[in-house]
Design a protein around this motif. Structure first.
Motif, PDB file in Angstrom:
ATOM      1  N   VAL A 157      31.073  34.871  38.744  1.00 13.51           N
ATOM      2  CA  VAL A 157      31.496  35.983  37.885  1.00 13.51           C
ATOM      3  C   VAL A 157      33.001  36.198  38.027  1.00 13.51           C
ATOM      4  CG1 VAL A 157      31.245  38.457  37.456  1.00 13.51           C
ATOM      5  CG2 VAL A 157      29.240  37.085  38.029  1.00 13.51           C
ATOM      6  N   PHE A 158      33.490  36.189  39.264  1.00 10.20           N
ATOM      7  CA  PHE A 158      34.917  36.370  39.501  1.00 10.20           C
ATOM      8  C   PHE A 158      35.736  35.259  38.843  1.00 10.20           C
ATOM      9  CE2 PHE A 158      33.371  38.486  43.560  1.00 10.20           C
ATOM     10  CZ  PHE A 158      33.542  39.759  43.066  1.00 10.20           C
ATOM     11  N   SER A 159      35.260  34.028  38.959  1.00 12.76           N
ATOM     12  CA  SER A 159      36.023  32.917  38.399  1.00 12.76           C
ATOM     13  C   SER A 159      36.054  32.959  36.873  1.00 12.76           C
ATOM     14  CB  SER A 159      35.475  31.580  38.906  1.00 12.76           C
ATOM     15  OG  SER A 159      34.130  31.422  38.535  1.00 12.76           O
ATOM     16  N   ALA A 170      45.946  40.265  39.185  1.00 12.04           N
ATOM     17  CA  ALA A 170      44.479  40.378  39.130  1.00 12.04           C
ATOM     18  C   ALA A 170      43.834  38.998  39.076  1.00 12.04           C
ATOM     19  CB  ALA A 170      44.060  41.208  37.923  1.00 12.04           C
ATOM     20  N   VAL A 171      44.434  38.079  38.331  1.00 12.49           N
ATOM     21  CA  VAL A 171      43.906  36.712  38.258  1.00 12.49           C
ATOM     22  C   VAL A 171      43.985  36.047  39.629  1.00 12.49           C
ATOM     23  CG1 VAL A 171      44.316  34.424  37.273  1.00 12.49           C
ATOM     24  CG2 VAL A 171      44.375  36.424  35.803  1.00 12.49           C
ATOM     25  N   LEU A 172      45.079  36.275  40.331  1.00 12.07           N
ATOM     26  CA  LEU A 172      45.228  35.699  41.667  1.00 12.07           C
ATOM     27  C   LEU A 172      44.166  36.242  42.626  1.00 12.07           C
ATOM     28  CD1 LEU A 172      46.947  33.867  43.486  1.00 12.07           C
ATOM     29  CD2 LEU A 172      48.382  35.842  43.963  1.00 12.07           C
ATOM     30  N   VAL A 173      43.965  37.545  42.608  1.00 14.71           N
ATOM     31  CA  VAL A 173      42.953  38.161  43.485  1.00 14.71           C
ATOM     32  C   VAL A 173      41.550  37.678  43.111  1.00 14.71           C
ATOM     33  CG1 VAL A 173      41.872  40.352  44.112  1.00 14.71           C
ATOM     34  CG2 VAL A 173      44.356  40.180  44.017  1.00 14.71           C
ATOM     35  N   LEU A 174      41.243  37.635  41.830  1.00 17.36           N
ATOM     36  CA  LEU A 174      39.917  37.171  41.399  1.00 17.36           C
ATOM     37  C   LEU A 174      39.705  35.691  41.724  1.00 17.36           C
ATOM     38  CD1 LEU A 174      39.572  39.031  37.993  1.00 17.36           C
ATOM     39  CD2 LEU A 174      38.228  39.419  40.061  1.00 17.36           C
ATOM     40  N   GLY A 175      40.768  34.901  41.652  1.00 18.86           N
ATOM     41  CA  GLY A 175      40.664  33.494  42.032  1.00 18.86           C
ATOM     42  C   GLY A 175      40.312  33.337  43.500  1.00 18.86           C
ATOM     43  N   ILE A 176      40.935  34.139  44.335  1.00 19.13           N
ATOM     44  CA  ILE A 176      40.621  34.111  45.772  1.00 19.13           C
ATOM     45  C   ILE A 176      39.189  34.580  46.008  1.00 19.13           C
ATOM     46  CG2 ILE A 176      41.186  35.157  48.001  1.00 19.13           C
ATOM     47  CD1 ILE A 176      44.131  35.247  46.979  1.00 19.13           C
ATOM     48  N   LEU A 177      38.793  35.654  45.342  1.00 20.92           N
ATOM     49  CA  LEU A 177      37.421  36.165  45.507  1.00 20.92           C
ATOM     50  C   LEU A 177      36.372  35.173  44.999  1.00 20.92           C
ATOM     51  CD1 LEU A 177      37.831  39.924  44.550  1.00 20.92           C
ATOM     52  CD2 LEU A 177      37.430  38.957  46.820  1.00 20.92           C
ATOM     53  N   SER A 178      36.720  34.378  43.990  1.00 20.14           N
ATOM     54  CA  SER A 178      35.747  33.402  43.487  1.00 20.14           C
ATOM     55  C   SER A 178      35.462  32.314  44.511  1.00 20.14           C
ATOM     56  CB  SER A 178      36.231  32.788  42.175  1.00 20.14           C
ATOM     57  OG  SER A 178      37.335  31.920  42.386  1.00 20.14           O
ATOM     58  N   ILE A 179      36.477  31.948  45.280  1.00 11.92           N
ATOM     59  CA  ILE A 179      36.263  30.950  46.329  1.00 11.92           C
ATOM     60  C   ILE A 179      35.445  31.549  47.471  1.00 11.92           C
ATOM     61  CG2 ILE A 179      37.424  29.555  48.084  1.00 11.92           C
ATOM     62  CD1 ILE A 179      39.626  29.055  46.039  1.00 11.92           C
ATOM     63  N   ARG A 204      44.812  30.897  38.411  1.00 10.02           N
ATOM     64  CA  ARG A 204      43.973  30.084  37.507  1.00 10.02           C
ATOM     65  C   ARG A 204      43.434  28.860  38.241  1.00 10.02           C
ATOM     66  NH1 ARG A 204      45.061  25.836  33.813  1.00 10.02           N
ATOM     67  NH2 ARG A 204      43.531  25.824  32.121  1.00 10.02           N
ATOM     68  N   LEU A 205      44.284  28.206  39.018  1.00  9.06           N
ATOM     69  CA  LEU A 205      43.842  27.046  39.793  1.00  9.06           C
ATOM     70  C   LEU A 205      42.762  27.437  40.803  1.00  9.06           C
ATOM     71  CD1 LEU A 205      44.213  24.042  40.484  1.00  9.06           C
ATOM     72  CD2 LEU A 205      45.934  24.758  42.136  1.00  9.06           C
ATOM     73  N   LEU A 206      42.963  28.557  41.487  1.00  7.68           N
ATOM     74  CA  LEU A 206      41.953  29.034  42.438  1.00  7.68           C
ATOM     75  C   LEU A 206      40.645  29.380  41.732  1.00  7.68           C
ATOM     76  CD1 LEU A 206      44.115  31.283  44.773  1.00  7.68           C
ATOM     77  CD2 LEU A 206      43.119  29.060  45.308  1.00  7.68           C
ATOM     78  N   ALA A 207      40.738  29.946  40.531  1.00  9.73           N
ATOM     79  CA  ALA A 207      39.530  30.273  39.771  1.00  9.73           C
ATOM     80  C   ALA A 207      38.777  29.008  39.366  1.00  9.73           C
ATOM     81  CB  ALA A 207      39.887  31.098  38.541  1.00  9.73           C
ATOM     82  N   ILE A 208      39.503  27.968  38.995  1.00 10.64           N
ATOM     83  CA  ILE A 208      38.856  26.698  38.637  1.00 10.64           C
ATOM     84  C   ILE A 208      38.177  26.089  39.868  1.00 10.64           C
ATOM     85  CG2 ILE A 208      39.302  24.315  37.913  1.00 10.64           C
ATOM     86  CD1 ILE A 208      41.495  25.486  36.052  1.00 10.64           C
ATOM     87  N   ILE A 209      38.861  26.106  40.996  1.00 11.64           N
ATOM     88  CA  ILE A 209      38.268  25.596  42.236  1.00 11.64           C
ATOM     89  C   ILE A 209      37.043  26.427  42.614  1.00 11.64           C
ATOM     90  CG2 ILE A 209      38.649  25.325  44.727  1.00 11.64           C
ATOM     91  CD1 ILE A 209      41.583  24.621  44.006  1.00 11.64           C
ATOM     92  N   GLY A 210      37.154  27.746  42.495  1.00 12.06           N
ATOM     93  CA  GLY A 210      36.017  28.618  42.783  1.00 12.06           C
ATOM     94  C   GLY A 210      34.841  28.356  41.869  1.00 12.06           C
ATOM     95  N   LEU A 211      35.114  28.110  40.589  1.00 17.38           N
ATOM     96  CA  LEU A 211      34.041  27.805  39.640  1.00 17.38           C
ATOM     97  C   LEU A 211      33.328  26.518  40.024  1.00 17.38           C
ATOM     98  CD1 LEU A 211      32.669  28.634  36.961  1.00 17.38           C
ATOM     99  CD2 LEU A 211      34.351  27.215  35.800  1.00 17.38           C
ATOM    100  N   ILE A 212      34.092  25.506  40.391  1.00 18.90           N
ATOM    101  CA  ILE A 212      33.495  24.232  40.798  1.00 18.90           C
ATOM    102  C   ILE A 212      32.651  24.412  42.061  1.00 18.90           C
ATOM    103  CG2 ILE A 212      34.042  21.926  41.689  1.00 18.90           C
ATOM    104  CD1 ILE A 212      36.466  21.968  39.736  1.00 18.90           C
TER     105      ILE A 212
END
Length: 109
Positions: free
Chosen positions: A31-33, A11-20, A64-72
């Motif tokens: 929100v996703f990130s 779920a974290v992996l999918v949400l990280g991708i969606l955040s980007i 987690r890394l994708l979520a951080i990138i998405g947040l930025i």
């Protein structure tokens, strides 16, 4: 003993991708990130207690890394939108004709 999977790693992996992806849609991805980072923190704490019991920690780290990138990217998107509104004004951004005139004025400078 068979290793089990971390409960939220996929779920974290999918949400990280969606955040980007979501940063392209008016910063919906923030929100996703945030959700991905909260879920990742819980699973990382679970993994820290017994690292030998889990085998998909790589997915968790990647998500987690994708979520951080998405947040930025989402923060940059929000700052850009605020800068455009401050520079051009809300009325100009809503009217394409006024926006073209403003852009021609800027090119003429």
């Amino acid at each position: 003993m068979e290793k089990q999977k971390l409960p939220n790693a996929t779920a974290v992996l999918v949400l990280g991708i969606l955040s980007i992806i979501g940063c392209c849609f008016y910063a919906v991805g923030i929100v996703f990130s945030i959700v991905a980072l909260v879920m990742a923190k819980k699973d990382m704490a679970l993994y820290a207690i017994n690292p030998d019991a889990y085998d998909n920690y790589g997915n968790l780290k990647t998500g987690r890394l994708l979520a951080i990138i998405g947040l930025i990217l989402n923060i940059i998107s929000i700052i850009t939108a605020i800068a455009f509104i401050a520079f051009f004004g809300w009325a100009v951004l809503q009217d394409p004709v006024l926006m073209q005139e403003k852009m021609r004025e800027l090119q003429g400078m």
